[in-house]
Enzyme design. Structure first.
Site, PDB file in Angstrom:
ATOM      1  N   GLU A 118     -10.906   4.988   7.245  1.00 44.41           N
ATOM      2  CA  GLU A 118      -9.647   5.609   7.689  1.00 44.41           C
ATOM      3  C   GLU A 118      -9.994   6.903   8.427  1.00 44.41           C
ATOM      4  O   GLU A 118      -9.779   8.009   7.941  1.00 44.41           O
ATOM      5  CB  GLU A 118      -8.713   5.888   6.510  1.00 44.41           C
ATOM      6  CG  GLU A 118      -7.326   6.329   6.962  1.00 44.41           C
ATOM      7  CD  GLU A 118      -6.420   6.728   5.814  1.00 44.41           C
ATOM      8  OE1 GLU A 118      -5.254   7.043   6.088  1.00 44.41           O
ATOM      9  OE2 GLU A 118      -6.875   6.746   4.662  1.00 44.41           O
ATOM     10  N   HIS A 159      -9.697   1.980   0.598  1.00 43.73           N
ATOM     11  CA  HIS A 159      -9.406   2.790   1.779  1.00 43.73           C
ATOM     12  C   HIS A 159     -10.692   2.787   2.599  1.00 43.73           C
ATOM     13  O   HIS A 159     -11.671   3.447   2.235  1.00 43.73           O
ATOM     14  CB  HIS A 159      -9.062   4.221   1.380  1.00 43.73           C
ATOM     15  CG  HIS A 159      -7.688   4.404   0.821  1.00 43.73           C
ATOM     16  ND1 HIS A 159      -7.232   3.728  -0.285  1.00 43.73           N
ATOM     17  CD2 HIS A 159      -6.668   5.212   1.220  1.00 43.73           C
ATOM     18  CE1 HIS A 159      -5.982   4.113  -0.546  1.00 43.73           C
ATOM     19  NE2 HIS A 159      -5.616   5.009   0.357  1.00 43.73           N
ATOM     20  N   HIS A 203       1.352   5.293  -2.340  1.00 43.58           N
ATOM     21  CA  HIS A 203       0.819   6.233  -3.332  1.00 43.58           C
ATOM     22  C   HIS A 203       2.007   6.814  -4.099  1.00 43.58           C
ATOM     23  O   HIS A 203       2.528   7.877  -3.743  1.00 43.58           O
ATOM     24  CB  HIS A 203       0.008   7.335  -2.649  1.00 43.58           C
ATOM     25  CG  HIS A 203      -1.230   6.839  -1.974  1.00 43.58           C
ATOM     26  ND1 HIS A 203      -2.491   6.999  -2.508  1.00 43.58           N
ATOM     27  CD2 HIS A 203      -1.416   6.179  -0.797  1.00 43.58           C
ATOM     28  CE1 HIS A 203      -3.393   6.463  -1.702  1.00 43.58           C
ATOM     29  NE2 HIS A 203      -2.758   5.950  -0.656  1.00 43.58           N
ATOM     30  N   HIS A 243       0.845  -1.198   0.000  1.00 38.78           N
ATOM     31  CA  HIS A 243       0.000   0.000   0.000  1.00 38.78           C
ATOM     32  C   HIS A 243       0.878   1.245   0.000  1.00 38.78           C
ATOM     33  O   HIS A 243       1.454   1.619   1.011  1.00 38.78           O
ATOM     34  CB  HIS A 243      -0.920   0.016   1.223  1.00 38.78           C
ATOM     35  CG  HIS A 243      -1.945   1.106   1.194  1.00 38.78           C
ATOM     36  ND1 HIS A 243      -3.299   0.860   1.095  1.00 38.78           N
ATOM     37  CD2 HIS A 243      -1.823   2.459   1.226  1.00 38.78           C
ATOM     38  CE1 HIS A 243      -3.958   2.003   1.083  1.00 38.78           C
ATOM     39  NE2 HIS A 243      -3.071   2.998   1.161  1.00 38.78           N
ATOM     40  N   GLN A 252      -9.678   9.289  -5.065  1.00 40.26           N
ATOM     41  CA  GLN A 252      -9.283   9.974  -3.839  1.00 40.26           C
ATOM     42  C   GLN A 252     -10.375  10.880  -3.265  1.00 40.26           C
ATOM     43  O   GLN A 252     -10.531  10.994  -2.049  1.00 40.26           O
ATOM     44  CB  GLN A 252      -8.022  10.814  -4.108  1.00 40.26           C
ATOM     45  CG  GLN A 252      -7.530  11.664  -2.957  1.00 40.26           C
ATOM     46  CD  GLN A 252      -6.947  10.855  -1.830  1.00 40.26           C
ATOM     47  OE1 GLN A 252      -5.810  10.396  -1.894  1.00 40.26           O
ATOM     48  NE2 GLN A 252      -7.713  10.665  -0.763  1.00 40.26           N
ATOM     49  N   ASP A 282       2.376   3.319   2.965  1.00 37.96           N
ATOM     50  CA  ASP A 282       1.362   4.294   2.567  1.00 37.96           C
ATOM     51  C   ASP A 282       1.966   5.492   1.846  1.00 37.96           C
ATOM     52  O   ASP A 282       1.580   5.804   0.724  1.00 37.96           O
ATOM     53  CB  ASP A 282       0.537   4.751   3.770  1.00 37.96           C
ATOM     54  CG  ASP A 282      -0.809   5.341   3.379  1.00 37.96           C
ATOM     55  OD1 ASP A 282      -1.110   5.408   2.171  1.00 37.96           O
ATOM     56  OD2 ASP A 282      -1.576   5.727   4.280  1.00 37.96           O
TER      57      ASP A 282
END
Length: 416
Positions: free
Chosen positions: A212, A209, A58, A56, A151, A308
């Site tokens: 969170e 996601h 980005h 995981h 997102q 992350d």
């Protein structure tokens, strides 16, 4: 290629590994320490391990912290706002430069498999197209799974669903979502059903996601798990973060775990980022805000650790080291017993391989691809405790990276 004097996980004996045509052709126990011969690599008693896996991250946002502004509050939502400011500055050259630097950082630290989330709430889908192209260009040295990640929401962002489907059609490997960021509970539930529908339609994996947030009322995990159960796709589904679980009461979690076990979904926890972002609205006592890794693991569910972010609007540190993430994770989740240490590397190897659906090609066994790393330690515990260097990374019989064991010379005269 032959590797001699190597240790394997959960074994005290030295091993000789023979590699032919990019696969392990023989693995056998040595009777003692062997002398190095031409064409061999001496592992010097250090640990051979399956490659690290980053489940995981980005990559599209990596190395952008402070551009154009810093996340001053340290919250998840301000991070999303700062990223929304950065998106208009994206270009193919910018993306390629940052992604390649970050991948190099990961490879140097033993990573050979990456799952990266890429924002699809950019009408140009520039990041998605660029990451898919880099995935294909880099496949000889690293495996990259690209997640189509909305997102700013599927149903709360203009044309979010259409952009998500366009990203899948453009080559994304995994379908993502962010139900807790949708405007309402109803839109969040609808987003989960939408992403599952698209994943089934296009035969893709799922990584969401999910919850969170510190809000104990954020319960989209139960929706995702139920969809996975009813559609019999649990092994292909991942719930990332699930930090609201830290705030759930135990009675609800008892009921939830029953569903989670039956659904057979996977979990990714990002402990360094979660402990940084969560609990921001608390005074004291202040929540850790990390999902129940210890309890999920004890219940037999599959959990792995990811970084992350690396120097982006959500997390302004990070160096690509999954051993650092593992160290933090075990501390935060209070998994500091000797039995925890003995199998600790599972969180960044075997468990992550299951999450990414890597199948039977991952691991160290005769007949499998000769992909492995050499760590400066003897077992999981020593590697974790010493935060050991990755000395060698080999992918399908080809050396990707090699470094000498670190040695320290001191002139300090200590008494005997």
């Amino acid at each position: 290629m032959d590797i001699i004097n190597a240790r394997l996980r959960h074994s005290n004996e030295l091993h000789h590994l023979t590699i032919r045509d990019g696969r392990f052709s023989q693995i056998h126990v040595q009777s003692g320490v062997k002398a190095l011969e031409e064409g061999q690599i001496d592992a010097q008693g250090y640990l051979i391990c399956a490659p690290f896996i980053e489940p995981h991250i980005h990559l599209d946002a990596a190395l952008t912290a402070g551009e154009p502004d810093w996340n001053h509050s340290g919250t998840l939502f301000e991070g999303i706002e700062r990223w929304a400011q950065r998106k208009p500055l994206l270009s193919e050259a910018d993306l390629r430069s940052r992604v390649l630097k970050t991948v190099q950082m990961l490879v140097e630290r033993g990573v050979q498999h990456i799952r990266t989330h890429v924002d699809t709430t950019d009408p140009s889908l520039l990041g998605l197209h660029t990451l898919c192209a880099l995935r294909d260009e880099l496949r000889d040295c690293i495996d990259i799974q690209v997640v189509a990640f909305p997102q700013e929401g599927i149903h709360s962002f203009p044309k979010g669903e259409a952009l998500l489907e366009a990203a899948i059609e453009a080559g994304a490997d995994v379908v993502g979502g962010i139900p807790h960021f949708e405007y309402t509970r109803e839109l969040g539930e609808a987003s989960v059903k939408t992403l599952v529908k698209l994943a089934i339609k296009y035969d893709k994996l799922i990584d969401v996601h999910c919850d969170e947030i510190d809000d104990p009322g954020s319960r989209f995990l139960e929706v995702l798990a139920a969809e996975a159960l009813f559609n019999d796709i649990g092994e292909r589904v991942t719930a990332s973060h699930t930090t609201a679980m830290h705030s759930y009461d135990n009675a609800y979690c008892s009921k939830l775990f029953r569903l989670l076990k039956r659904s057979n979904i996977n979990f990714v926890s990002c402990p360094t980022e979660s402990i940084h972002l969560q609990g921001r609205f608390d005074t004291f006592p202040k929540r850790r805000g990390v999902t129940r890794v210890k309890e999920l693991t004890a219940a037999g569910m599959n959990v792995c650790f990811g970084q992350d972010s690396i120097f982006d609007p959500w997390y302004s540190l990070g160096n690509g080291s999954l051993l650092r993430t593992l160290d933090f994770g075990l501390h935060i989740c209070q998994m500091m017993g000797y039995k925890d240490f003995q199998t600790s590397l599972n969180f960044i190897t075997d468990n992550a391989a299951r999450t990414l659906n890597l199948g039977e090609e991952y691991g160290i066994a005769v007949g499998k691809p000769a992909s492995f790393i050499l760590l400066q330690g003897e077992d999981d515990y020593s590697v974790l405790r010493q935060q050991s260097d990755v000395l060698l990374s080999v992918r399908k019989g080809k050396i990707l990276m090699q470094r000498e064991p670190s040695r320290v010379i001191t002139t300090l005269d200590l008494p005997a």
